[in-house]
Design a protein around this motif. Structure first.
Motif, PDB file in Angstrom:
ATOM      1  N   VAL A 265      40.377  39.616  36.675  1.00 22.81           N
ATOM      2  CA  VAL A 265      40.459  40.696  35.701  1.00 22.81           C
ATOM      3  C   VAL A 265      39.969  41.949  36.427  1.00 22.81           C
ATOM      4  O   VAL A 265      38.897  41.941  37.035  1.00 22.81           O
ATOM      5  CB  VAL A 265      39.593  40.425  34.464  1.00 22.81           C
ATOM      6  CG1 VAL A 265      39.602  41.630  33.527  1.00 22.81           C
ATOM      7  CG2 VAL A 265      40.089  39.186  33.730  1.00 22.81           C
ATOM      8  N   ILE A 267      38.970  45.981  36.262  1.00 21.75           N
ATOM      9  CA  ILE A 267      38.642  47.161  35.471  1.00 21.75           C
ATOM     10  C   ILE A 267      38.520  48.326  36.436  1.00 21.75           C
ATOM     11  O   ILE A 267      37.853  48.237  37.462  1.00 21.75           O
ATOM     12  CB  ILE A 267      37.360  46.979  34.635  1.00 21.75           C
ATOM     13  CG1 ILE A 267      37.111  48.236  33.786  1.00 21.75           C
ATOM     14  CG2 ILE A 267      36.151  46.617  35.490  1.00 21.75           C
ATOM     15  CD1 ILE A 267      36.039  48.064  32.722  1.00 21.75           C
ATOM     16  N   VAL A 290      32.718  52.675  34.638  1.00 22.83           N
ATOM     17  CA  VAL A 290      33.074  51.451  35.362  1.00 22.83           C
ATOM     18  C   VAL A 290      31.900  51.004  36.228  1.00 22.83           C
ATOM     19  O   VAL A 290      31.544  49.816  36.264  1.00 22.83           O
ATOM     20  CB  VAL A 290      34.334  51.671  36.226  1.00 22.83           C
ATOM     21  CG1 VAL A 290      34.546  50.504  37.190  1.00 22.83           C
ATOM     22  CG2 VAL A 290      35.568  51.848  35.347  1.00 22.83           C
ATOM     23  N   ILE A 308      35.945  39.201  38.569  1.00 27.97           N
ATOM     24  CA  ILE A 308      36.098  40.578  38.091  1.00 27.97           C
ATOM     25  C   ILE A 308      36.042  41.522  39.280  1.00 27.97           C
ATOM     26  O   ILE A 308      35.149  41.423  40.122  1.00 27.97           O
ATOM     27  CB  ILE A 308      34.979  40.960  37.091  1.00 27.97           C
ATOM     28  CG1 ILE A 308      34.966  40.009  35.899  1.00 27.97           C
ATOM     29  CG2 ILE A 308      35.162  42.402  36.620  1.00 27.97           C
ATOM     30  CD1 ILE A 308      33.784  40.218  34.956  1.00 27.97           C
ATOM     31  N   PHE A 310      35.752  45.570  40.083  1.00 32.01           N
ATOM     32  CA  PHE A 310      35.474  46.911  39.591  1.00 32.01           C
ATOM     33  C   PHE A 310      36.039  47.880  40.633  1.00 32.01           C
ATOM     34  O   PHE A 310      35.583  47.886  41.781  1.00 32.01           O
ATOM     35  CB  PHE A 310      33.972  47.119  39.429  1.00 32.01           C
ATOM     36  CG  PHE A 310      33.316  46.116  38.505  1.00 32.01           C
ATOM     37  CD1 PHE A 310      33.152  46.394  37.156  1.00 32.01           C
ATOM     38  CD2 PHE A 310      32.847  44.898  38.997  1.00 32.01           C
ATOM     39  CE1 PHE A 310      32.547  45.490  36.301  1.00 32.01           C
ATOM     40  CE2 PHE A 310      32.238  43.973  38.153  1.00 32.01           C
ATOM     41  CZ  PHE A 310      32.093  44.267  36.800  1.00 32.01           C
ATOM     42  N   MET A 343      42.193  46.553  32.923  1.00 32.61           N
ATOM     43  CA  MET A 343      41.663  47.501  31.936  1.00 32.61           C
ATOM     44  C   MET A 343      41.399  48.817  32.648  1.00 32.61           C
ATOM     45  O   MET A 343      40.735  48.848  33.688  1.00 32.61           O
ATOM     46  CB  MET A 343      40.374  46.975  31.303  1.00 32.61           C
ATOM     47  CG  MET A 343      39.768  47.943  30.285  1.00 32.61           C
ATOM     48  SD  MET A 343      38.161  47.387  29.615  1.00 32.61           S
ATOM     49  CE  MET A 343      38.698  46.008  28.603  1.00 32.61           C
ATOM     50  N   ALA A 441      33.151  48.717  26.354  1.00 32.88           N
ATOM     51  CA  ALA A 441      34.024  48.222  27.424  1.00 32.88           C
ATOM     52  C   ALA A 441      33.436  46.968  28.062  1.00 32.88           C
ATOM     53  O   ALA A 441      34.183  46.038  28.436  1.00 32.88           O
ATOM     54  CB  ALA A 441      34.227  49.310  28.477  1.00 32.88           C
ATOM     55  N   SER A 442      32.116  46.904  28.183  1.00 34.67           N
ATOM     56  CA  SER A 442      31.474  45.711  28.754  1.00 34.67           C
ATOM     57  C   SER A 442      31.801  44.472  27.926  1.00 34.67           C
ATOM     58  O   SER A 442      32.069  43.393  28.478  1.00 34.67           O
ATOM     59  CB  SER A 442      29.955  45.900  28.795  1.00 34.67           C
ATOM     60  OG  SER A 442      29.571  46.888  29.707  1.00 34.67           O
ATOM     61  N   TYR A 444      34.437  43.967  25.808  1.00 32.58           N
ATOM     62  CA  TYR A 444      35.850  43.583  25.961  1.00 32.58           C
ATOM     63  C   TYR A 444      36.104  42.946  27.323  1.00 32.58           C
ATOM     64  O   TYR A 444      36.840  41.958  27.443  1.00 32.58           O
ATOM     65  CB  TYR A 444      36.760  44.799  25.765  1.00 32.58           C
ATOM     66  CG  TYR A 444      37.063  45.116  24.321  1.00 32.58           C
ATOM     67  CD1 TYR A 444      37.918  44.304  23.572  1.00 32.58           C
ATOM     68  CD2 TYR A 444      36.503  46.220  23.692  1.00 32.58           C
ATOM     69  CE1 TYR A 444      38.199  44.581  22.246  1.00 32.58           C
ATOM     70  CE2 TYR A 444      36.779  46.515  22.359  1.00 32.58           C
ATOM     71  CZ  TYR A 444      37.632  45.689  21.644  1.00 32.58           C
ATOM     72  OH  TYR A 444      37.903  45.968  20.321  1.00 32.58           O
ATOM     73  N   LEU A 445      35.511  43.514  28.358  1.00 29.58           N
ATOM     74  CA  LEU A 445      35.693  42.959  29.703  1.00 29.58           C
ATOM     75  C   LEU A 445      35.127  41.548  29.774  1.00 29.58           C
ATOM     76  O   LEU A 445      35.765  40.644  30.344  1.00 29.58           O
ATOM     77  CB  LEU A 445      35.008  43.860  30.733  1.00 29.58           C
ATOM     78  CG  LEU A 445      35.056  43.364  32.175  1.00 29.58           C
ATOM     79  CD1 LEU A 445      36.497  43.325  32.684  1.00 29.58           C
ATOM     80  CD2 LEU A 445      34.198  44.261  33.082  1.00 29.58           C
ATOM     81  N   TYR A 446      33.939  41.350  29.205  1.00 28.67           N
ATOM     82  CA  TYR A 446      33.334  40.018  29.217  1.00 28.67           C
ATOM     83  C   TYR A 446      34.251  39.003  28.539  1.00 28.67           C
ATOM     84  O   TYR A 446      34.450  37.893  29.039  1.00 28.67           O
ATOM     85  CB  TYR A 446      31.975  40.057  28.518  1.00 28.67           C
ATOM     86  CG  TYR A 446      31.221  38.751  28.600  1.00 28.67           C
ATOM     87  CD1 TYR A 446      30.276  38.534  29.596  1.00 28.67           C
ATOM     88  CD2 TYR A 446      31.475  37.714  27.686  1.00 28.67           C
ATOM     89  CE1 TYR A 446      29.597  37.321  29.690  1.00 28.67           C
ATOM     90  CE2 TYR A 446      30.810  36.506  27.765  1.00 28.67           C
ATOM     91  CZ  TYR A 446      29.870  36.309  28.768  1.00 28.67           C
ATOM     92  OH  TYR A 446      29.213  35.097  28.863  1.00 28.67           O
ATOM     93  N   ALA A 449      37.252  38.180  30.688  1.00 29.10           N
ATOM     94  CA  ALA A 449      36.893  37.411  31.880  1.00 29.10           C
ATOM     95  C   ALA A 449      36.434  35.996  31.552  1.00 29.10           C
ATOM     96  O   ALA A 449      36.415  35.139  32.449  1.00 29.10           O
ATOM     97  CB  ALA A 449      35.791  38.139  32.650  1.00 29.10           C
TER      98      ALA A 449
END
Length: 487
Positions: A265, A267, A290, A308, A310, A343, A441-442, A444-446, A449
């Motif tokens: 994933v 971001i 980010v 992930i 970044f 993302m 955002a953290s 949604y990213l979690y 992932a």
């Protein structure tokens, strides 16, 4: 989701709680930890303030751009990442030098100077004098209506849409491409922001130097010019510009948090900015969010199911240069097939919901994640949208069929007026709203992932074509010379 009742209101979901669904229960503890860590220890506002003060603008290929790359690299290292790397690329880059715009009636040499800035990728040298023809909003129908008059003339076009409800606007680069197609000798864009604000940005759909000079004037100047046209008849524009185009080296900055699988994933947000100000909003609030999300995951020792990455992209403003290179490298190695989601945070601020970018299969998942966020933060609206767009670093991924997610937020009108302008500085940044971006955002990213399965996957080439058509993006991609399928 079975225990929740959802009411659709104004395009978004508002959860009426009747208890946790299993999905929401799953996210409750990690979301609370993420929320608490950001609220207590976020460095986003501090680091962006420091960078805008000590570096200034972050133009790709400039000394400042190089400083920004180093700053991001060292910041991510300081957060505990051992796997941080530069991804270098070399491109032909454009930099502004000088430009003047003078206007006079066609029957007179009484020229009036008008404040102006060059749009990026205009010619290195241009000294042009030509009659101004008003093409209104600069859509293809506007050019088509006056195609016999525009050849060899200087097109005057709005950057924003004026008096065209329901119409879809085009990017300034696409309007310039149409001007070239219809034979214009130059372009004068009128900024939509009220007052005397001057806007910059690329006028090239490809990132290459265009064949005609393109400039931007303020909204006030545009109104005056149109008044002169009405009262004084035909007007002549004299554009004299000098710019620089040279090969430059730039670097994306990539920090990797290894997951239990090599499925990825990503971001990202673009680190570069234009040079008229310090780019605090575009895209300091995205790129530094980010990096603070990366800090948050490291601080909590998150061990995700999926790897992930970044990514801080350079060269976005000059034609998505860094993200195009990133995707090109993924394709060369076959790693593009391992990217489950991308993302993108570009001027994202104070998120109220998520944009699924036209992938309907994700609506239920995102609504559930949003409901779980509401259990942690009751002020979160959990709104939903589902429409894809272009002109940011998600685009190269999307054109390869990779699923995209974006967050829907809010910027005050006085902030939006400084888009690409000389007033985009740190004073515009709202600390609480900025940190809200990091928090939401953290989460949604979690979820992306760590969810067991994702309802969508990378589209085939044929399905990518159909998806882009369904999202109404074919015309823009054709104008931008990025439509690779038969028309």
């Amino acid at each position: 989701m079975k225990k929740n009742v959802h009411v659709v209101l104004m395009g978004g979901f508002i959860a009426l709680f009747a208890g946790f669904s299993p999905l929401e229960k799953k996210w409750e503890k990690p979301f609370s930890r993420l929320d608490n860590e950001v609220r207590k220890n976020s460095k986003a506002y501090q680091t962006l303030g420091e960078a805008t003060k000590t570096i200034g603008h972050r133009l790709t290929g400039s000394v400042n751009g190089e400083k920004a790359e180093e700053y991001a690299f060292q910041l991510l290292k300081s957060y505990g990442f051992t796997d941080v790397s530069f991804q270098p690329f070399e491109v032909e880059a454009w930099m502004r030098d000088t430009v003047t715009l003078s206007i006079a009636p066609s029957s007179s040499d009484n020229f009036r100077e008008v404040p102006v800035v060059s749009l990026a990728h205009s010619p290195v040298e241009a000294n042009l004098q030509g009659e101004i023809v008003d093409v209104g909003n600069g859509l293809e129908e506007d050019f088509e209506a006056i195609k016999e008059r525009i050849k060899g003339k200087v097109a005057l076009a709005n950057i924003n849409l004026v008096g065209a409800p329901g119409k879809k606007n085009l990017h300034r680069s696409e309007k310039t491409a149409l001007a070239i197609k219809y034979g214009a000798s130059g372009v004068i864009m009128v900024n939509g922001a009220p007052g005397k604000i001057l806007l910059t940005g690329t006028a090239s759909v490809t990132g290459a130097i265009i064949s005609i000079p393109a400039v931007c004037i303020s909204n006030d100047s545009g109104g005056e010019l149109r008044k002169w046209l009405k009262e004084e008849g035909p007007l002549e524009a004299h554009i004299d510009m000098h710019n620089i185009s040279k090969p430059i080296k730039a670097r994306n900055v990539v920090a990797t948090l290894k997951g239990k699988s090599d499925e990825k994933v990503i971001i990202g947000g673009h680190l570069d900015s234009w040079d008229l100000a310090t780019g605090a909003i575009d895209n300091g609030i995205g790129s530094f969010a980010v990096m603070d999300i990366a800090r948050t995951f490291k601080a909590l020792k998150v061990k995700p199911e999926r790897t992930i990455q970044f990514v801080l992209f350079m060269g976005e403003e000059q034609g998505l240069l860094g993200s195009k290179h990133f995707v090109s490298e993924l394709k060369k190695t076959g790693e593009i097939n391992k990217v489950s989601y991308m993302m993108n945070l570009d001027m994202t601020n104070d998120p109220k919901g998520v944009n699924a970018f036209g992938r309907d299969e994700m609506n239920e998942f995102f609504a559930g994640v949003g409901s779980a966020i509401q259990h942690v933060d009751r002020s979160f609206k959990n709104e939903s949208s589902n429409r894809a767009g272009l002109h940011s670093d998600h685009q190269p991924f999307m054109l390869e069929g990779v699923p995209i997610a974006g967050l829907s937020g809010h910027l005050d009108p006085n902030v939006l007026q400084c888009y690409h302008a000389d007033c985009d500085d740190f004073s515009l940044v709202n600390k609480n709203q900025f940190e809200n971006t990091v928090r939401i955002a953290s989460m949604y990213l979690y979820a992306l992932a760590n969810t067991e399965t994702i309802a969508v996957s990378k589209l085939s080439d044929a399905k990518t074509r159909d998806y882009l058509i369904s999202q109404g993006l074919k015309e823009e991609l054709v104008i931008g010379q990025e439509w690779r399928w038969e028309q």
